[in-house]
Motif scaffolding. Structure first.
Motif, mmCIF file in Angstrom:
data_model
loop_
_atom_site.group_PDB
_atom_site.id
_atom_site.type_symbol
_atom_site.label_atom_id
_atom_site.label_comp_id
_atom_site.label_asym_id
_atom_site.label_seq_id
_atom_site.Cartn_x
_atom_site.Cartn_y
_atom_site.Cartn_z
ATOM 1 N N PHE A 25 11.871 7.409 -1.676
ATOM 2 C CA PHE A 25 11.267 6.220 -1.078
ATOM 3 C C PHE A 25 10.327 5.501 -2.040
ATOM 4 N N ARG A 26 9.694 6.227 -2.930
ATOM 5 C CA ARG A 26 8.879 5.563 -3.954
ATOM 6 C C ARG A 26 9.770 4.776 -4.912
ATOM 7 N N ARG A 58 18.234 6.260 6.680
ATOM 8 C CA ARG A 58 17.929 5.868 8.054
ATOM 9 C C ARG A 58 16.528 6.305 8.487
ATOM 10 N N GLY A 59 15.823 6.954 7.611
ATOM 11 C CA GLY A 59 14.474 7.420 7.933
ATOM 12 C C GLY A 59 13.434 6.337 7.708
ATOM 13 N N LYS A 60 13.489 5.294 8.481
ATOM 14 C CA LYS A 60 12.609 4.141 8.287
ATOM 15 C C LYS A 60 11.145 4.472 8.551
ATOM 16 N N ALA A 61 10.883 5.314 9.558
ATOM 17 C CA ALA A 61 9.503 5.695 9.848
ATOM 18 C C ALA A 61 8.912 6.496 8.687
ATOM 19 N N SER A 62 9.704 7.445 8.176
ATOM 20 C CA SER A 62 9.246 8.232 7.027
ATOM 21 C C SER A 62 9.017 7.337 5.811
ATOM 22 N N GLU A 63 9.927 6.402 5.605
ATOM 23 C CA GLU A 63 9.804 5.513 4.446
ATOM 24 C C GLU A 63 8.497 4.735 4.486
ATOM 25 N N LEU A 64 8.198 4.130 5.621
ATOM 26 C CA LEU A 64 6.969 3.347 5.727
ATOM 27 C C LEU A 64 5.744 4.250 5.632
ATOM 28 N N GLY A 65 5.824 5.426 6.254
ATOM 29 C CA GLY A 65 4.695 6.343 6.193
ATOM 30 C C GLY A 65 4.427 6.842 4.780
ATOM 31 N N ILE A 66 5.489 7.144 4.046
ATOM 32 C CA ILE A 66 5.331 7.644 2.676
ATOM 33 C C ILE A 66 4.777 6.572 1.756
ATOM 34 N N ILE A 67 5.255 5.347 1.888
ATOM 35 C CA ILE A 67 4.710 4.278 1.055
ATOM 36 C C ILE A 67 3.251 4.035 1.397
ATOM 37 N N SER A 68 2.922 4.081 2.681
ATOM 38 C CA SER A 68 1.535 3.874 3.104
ATOM 39 C C SER A 68 0.629 4.966 2.562
ATOM 40 N N ARG A 69 1.068 6.222 2.676
ATOM 41 C CA ARG A 69 0.227 7.316 2.199
ATOM 42 C C ARG A 69 0.064 7.258 0.679
ATOM 43 N N THR A 70 1.113 6.800 -0.014
ATOM 44 C CA THR A 70 1.037 6.686 -1.470
ATOM 45 C C THR A 70 0.007 5.644 -1.876
ATOM 46 N N VAL A 71 0.032 4.500 -1.206
ATOM 47 C CA VAL A 71 -0.934 3.438 -1.502
ATOM 48 C C VAL A 71 -2.354 3.920 -1.226
ATOM 49 N N ILE A 72 -2.547 4.568 -0.073
ATOM 50 C CA ILE A 72 -3.878 5.057 0.284
ATOM 51 C C ILE A 72 -4.395 6.030 -0.769
ATOM 52 N N LEU A 73 -3.591 7.037 -1.104
ATOM 53 C CA LEU A 73 -4.082 8.076 -2.006
ATOM 54 C C LEU A 73 -4.216 7.574 -3.438
ATOM 55 N N ASP A 74 -3.328 6.692 -3.870
ATOM 56 C CA ASP A 74 -3.495 6.076 -5.194
ATOM 57 C C ASP A 74 -4.861 5.399 -5.281
ATOM 58 N N ASN A 75 -5.181 4.614 -4.271
ATOM 59 C CA ASN A 75 -6.444 3.863 -4.277
ATOM 60 C C ASN A 75 -7.647 4.799 -4.204
ATOM 61 N N LYS A 263 -2.738 6.034 17.272
ATOM 62 C CA LYS A 263 -3.180 6.400 15.930
ATOM 63 C C LYS A 263 -3.350 7.904 15.779
ATOM 64 N N ASN A 264 -3.758 8.552 16.870
ATOM 65 C CA ASN A 264 -4.011 9.984 16.785
ATOM 66 C C ASN A 264 -2.755 10.783 16.476
ATOM 67 N N PHE A 265 -1.586 10.235 16.812
ATOM 68 C CA PHE A 265 -0.337 10.952 16.568
ATOM 69 C C PHE A 265 0.239 10.660 15.185
ATOM 70 N N CYS A 266 -0.373 9.759 14.461
ATOM 71 C CA CYS A 266 0.115 9.410 13.122
ATOM 72 C C CYS A 266 -0.515 10.346 12.096
ATOM 73 N N ASN A 267 0.187 10.584 11.000
ATOM 74 C CA ASN A 267 -0.372 11.409 9.935
ATOM 75 C C ASN A 267 -1.610 10.763 9.337
ATOM 76 N N LYS A 268 -2.474 11.614 8.803
ATOM 77 C CA LYS A 268 -3.737 11.152 8.238
ATOM 78 C C LYS A 268 -4.063 11.965 6.997
ATOM 79 N N TYR A 269 -4.969 11.426 6.172
ATOM 80 C CA TYR A 269 -5.617 12.242 5.159
ATOM 81 C C TYR A 269 -6.961 12.666 5.722
ATOM 82 N N GLY A 270 -7.161 13.958 5.814
ATOM 83 C CA GLY A 270 -8.485 14.460 6.165
ATOM 84 C C GLY A 270 -9.300 14.615 4.894
ATOM 85 N N VAL A 271 -10.536 14.142 4.937
ATOM 86 C CA VAL A 271 -11.436 14.238 3.784
ATOM 87 C C VAL A 271 -12.532 15.240 4.118
ATOM 88 N N PHE A 272 -12.640 16.277 3.305
ATOM 89 C CA PHE A 272 -13.578 17.366 3.562
ATOM 90 C C PHE A 272 -14.332 17.722 2.280
#
Length: 276
Positions: A25-26, A58-75, A263-272
């Motif tokens: 997906f990247r 066909r994994g459109k949800a995974s695709e969008l989630g992976i791109i989103s998580r990549t952008v978040i963690l890159d930043n 939102k609670n059911f969506c994946n997140k990055y936990g920061v600890f």
């Protein structure tokens, strides 16, 4: 040696195979005219590896989630490096992540940690970068911290992990926290976390079902992970749905990003923060 137009089969374990999902997906996102990320190494790897990546299309949800998580963690990782230019970063379960090749690492020492079969693929297809090192061990191998030079444990240490913890059991998550705590005086953790309800239903996942891997651990509230150890302090969390709404015009996604229940059911990055 892989020639420019050749493809080569690779051998990966059951869970390790799932690393090909974010890689694909990247690469797809990079090929778009106005893609949200630029990962030419991912494109090269997909072109060189002999594998049926199309089964993930066909994994459109995974695709969008992976791109989103990549952008978040890159930043967020770049922000951390900018604030701690002489830090140590450990990428747990790195897979074929190329973040260390995309970011400005300054004086950072970066360690990619994963199973030997994964590190073998990395060494075969990815060019090394200065101050970046591979550790071919399980993250539960108690010796891997010895391979990390943290300057007598006084340097700022950031441990990141995406797409990994949901394949563990809760006991394994606690074991890993103890291993980190034992070997580093203080660490910051950026950990991708899945909701427990989703982790219990691998059969509903739009891409993991295309492999033989099985999801394991999740937690309904990210902050509750701090209960696993008295030295573990919850700081904040970054919800993928917020970034998904920025990157996509889908009305349901935009509305859902404003509703805590969804939102609670969506994946997140936990920061600890984890201290001894």
């Amino acid at each position: 040696m892989v020639t420019a137009n050749a493809t080569e089969k690779i051998s990966l374990g059951t869970v390790q195979e799932t690393l090909l999902i974010p890689l694909y997906f990247r690469a797809k996102e990079t090929k778009k005219e106005n893609g949200s990320i630029n990962d030419p190494q991912a494109v090269e790897l997909v072109d060189k590896i002999d594998y049926d990546f199309s089964k993930f299309d066909r994994g459109k949800a995974s695709e969008l989630g992976i791109i989103s998580r990549t952008v978040i963690l890159d930043n967020e990782v770049q922000k951390y490096i900018d604030e701690h230019p002489d830090c140590v970063i450990v990428n747990l379960g790195c897979g074929l992540c190329t973040r260390n090749l995309r970011l400005d690492l300054k004086q950072t020492k970066w360690y990619n940690l994963d199973f030997p079969d994964v590190i073998e693929v990395r060494k075969k297809f990815l060019k090394p970068k200065e101050n970046c090192y591979d550790i071919a061990k399980s993250c539960f191998d108690e010796t891997w911290p010895n391979d990390v030079n943290a300057g007598n444990k006084d340097k700022d240490v950031l441990i990141i992990s995406e797409g990994v913890f949901m394949y563990f059991t809760e006991d394994e998550v606690k074991q890993l926290i103890q291993l980190i705590k034992k070997n580093f005086k203080k660490t910051t953790l950026y950990i991708e976390i899945m909701h427990s309800l989703l982790a219990r239903h691998t059969n509903m996942h739009d891409t993991v079902t295309k492999t033989n891997a099985t999801l394991g651990w999740g937690i309904s509230q990210v902050r509750d992970m701090a209960k696993f150890d008295p030295g573990l302090k919850y700081i904040t969390e970054w919800n993928f749905l917020d970034k998904m709404a920025d990157l996509n015009d889908n009305l349901f996604i935009k509305i859902s990003s404003k509703v805590n229940f969804f939102k609670n059911f969506c994946n997140k990055y936990g920061v600890f923060e984890l201290t001894q």
